[in-house]
Design an enzyme around this catalytic site. Structure first.
Site, mmCIF file in Angstrom:
data_model
loop_
_atom_site.group_PDB
_atom_site.id
_atom_site.type_symbol
_atom_site.label_atom_id
_atom_site.label_comp_id
_atom_site.label_asym_id
_atom_site.label_seq_id
_atom_site.Cartn_x
_atom_site.Cartn_y
_atom_site.Cartn_z
ATOM 1 N N ASP A 122 -0.111 5.165 0.942
ATOM 2 C CA ASP A 122 -0.389 6.203 1.957
ATOM 3 C C ASP A 122 -0.434 5.667 3.289
ATOM 4 O O ASP A 122 -1.264 4.837 3.535
ATOM 5 C CB ASP A 122 -1.666 7.036 1.382
ATOM 6 C CG ASP A 122 -1.661 7.673 0.498
ATOM 7 O OD1 ASP A 122 -0.419 8.410 0.190
ATOM 8 O OD2 ASP A 122 -2.270 7.581 -0.608
ATOM 9 N N ASP A 170 0.905 -1.139 0.034
ATOM 10 C CA ASP A 170 0.113 -0.001 0.035
ATOM 11 C C ASP A 170 0.998 1.096 -0.062
ATOM 12 O O ASP A 170 2.154 1.087 0.317
ATOM 13 C CB ASP A 170 -0.833 -0.091 1.234
ATOM 14 C CG ASP A 170 -1.484 1.260 1.600
ATOM 15 O OD1 ASP A 170 -2.319 1.774 0.523
ATOM 16 O OD2 ASP A 170 -1.537 1.766 2.537
HETATM 17 C C1 XBP Z 1 -5.241 6.399 0.741
HETATM 18 C C2 XBP Z 1 -6.258 7.132 0.445
HETATM 19 C C3 XBP Z 1 -6.056 8.264 -0.774
HETATM 20 C C4 XBP Z 1 -5.438 9.501 -0.201
HETATM 21 C C5 XBP Z 1 -5.583 10.619 -1.280
HETATM 22 O O1 XBP Z 1 -4.584 5.427 -0.254
HETATM 23 O O2 XBP Z 1 -7.395 6.884 0.734
HETATM 24 O O3 XBP Z 1 -7.141 8.419 -1.319
HETATM 25 O O4 XBP Z 1 -5.735 9.782 1.003
HETATM 26 O O5 XBP Z 1 -5.205 10.475 -2.501
HETATM 27 P P1 XBP Z 1 -3.914 4.109 0.238
HETATM 28 P P2 XBP Z 1 -6.133 10.716 -3.722
HETATM 29 O O6 XBP Z 1 -3.670 3.904 1.660
HETATM 30 O O7 XBP Z 1 -4.565 3.094 -0.571
HETATM 31 O O8 XBP Z 1 -2.376 4.536 -0.532
HETATM 32 O O9 XBP Z 1 -6.496 12.185 -3.442
HETATM 33 O O10 XBP Z 1 -5.350 10.763 -5.009
HETATM 34 O O11 XBP Z 1 -7.449 9.881 -3.744
HETATM 35 MG MG MG Z 2 -2.975 3.307 3.413
#
Ligand code: XBP
Ligand code: MG
Length: 253
Positions: free
Chosen positions: A12, A10
């Site tokens: 973020d 993953d």
């Molecule tokens: C985390 C999310 C993302 C980011 C924002 O993604 O929910 O939406 O917060 O990015 P993960 P965008 O943990 O799956 O990596 O604004 O580009 O959607």
């Molecule tokens: Mg995440």
């Protein structure tokens, strides 16, 4: 259980703590540019993280937190805000505002040396992943990942399993040949929904999440000079996560 062949990360919260000091700041800059007085402080943003995907998160904010807002064309507003938010977020990354979490670089290097394949499965926008990888690991690192599955490539974002199913299909491996690293309940529901064994490295926004289904929950991956702690599930041999640990956990989990 088959042999471990790939690790799927993953982004973020897992590769880097991007939410509080990255995405949140970029959302607020986009709101300001549009003349909106919306301000997502750290606590509110924590609540908004219940919904994955930036456009979906703005929609959730308007539906549940800022219900009196009126606009003739909310969908266009959301799309435009989000495009500008992405621009700000990429600029933040290009200024090196975000670093990778402890142990991430080391484990990626170890995994590559051990012949494990790498992939990414995230709800964030593809441009954001490219910018993060380039700013932290270098442009050449983009080629280290056999698949970067991101954003709207699947219609249903996490906690739906679709992004992991898509990633497995692209790398041509079965769920039991892979291990996932995630940081959130939505992420674990998604990866476990795709039947992939999942290790969690939690963070300040997710430490109270329900990680049911994860094989191990840690505070971070650890490094030789920074011991990690196993919070729940399968133990590791030393004070930081190694490829041998991953093989052990995968074989016995
Ligand atoms: C985390 C999310 C993302 C980011 C924002 O993604 O929910 O939406 O917060 O990015 P993960 P965008 O943990 O799956 O990596 O604004 O580009 O959607
Ligand atoms: Mg995440």
């Amino acid at each position: 259980m088959k042999q471990l062949k790939a690790i799927i990360f993953d982004v973020d919260g897992t590769l880097a703590e991007t939410e509080r000091d990255g995405h949140r700041i970029a959302f607020n800059l986009a709101f300001k540019d549009a003349g909106l007085d919306w301000d997502w402080d750290e606590a509110l943003y924590g609540e908004l993280l219940a919904v994955t995907g930036g456009k979906e998160r703005i929609r959730y904010f308007l539906a549940d937190f800022h219900t009196h807002f009126e606009c003739d064309d909310i969908e266009s507003l959301i799309v435009n805000l989000h495009a500008n938010k992405t621009k700000h977020y990429v600029e933040l990354l290009e200024s090196n505002a975000i670093t990778l979490r402890p142990g991430v670089v080391r484990l990626i290097e170890e995994a590559r040396a051990a012949g494990l394949r790498l992939a990414i499965a995230t709800t964030t926008t593809p441009k954001n992943v490219t910018a993060l990888v380039k700013s932290t690991l270098g442009e050449e690192a983009l080629a280290w990942f056999d698949c970067i599955a991101a954003g709207d490539i699947v219609p249903a974002k996490k906690p739906a399993p679709d992004i992991f199913d898509y990633c497995l299909q692209k790398i041509g491996l079965s769920a039991d040949e892979c291990l996932v690293f995630e940081d959130s309940a939505n992420g674990v529901r998604s990866s476990c929904g795709a039947n992939i064994m999942t290790i969690v490295t939690q963070n300040n926004y997710t430490h109270n999440d329900d990680f049911s289904g994860a094989v191990t929950v840690l505070d971070h991956l650890g490094d030789p000079e920074l011991a990690c702690t196993v919070i729940m599930g399968k133990a590791i041999a030393g004070s930081y996560v190694t490829v041998d640990d991953l093989r052990q956990i995968h074989a016995n989990g």
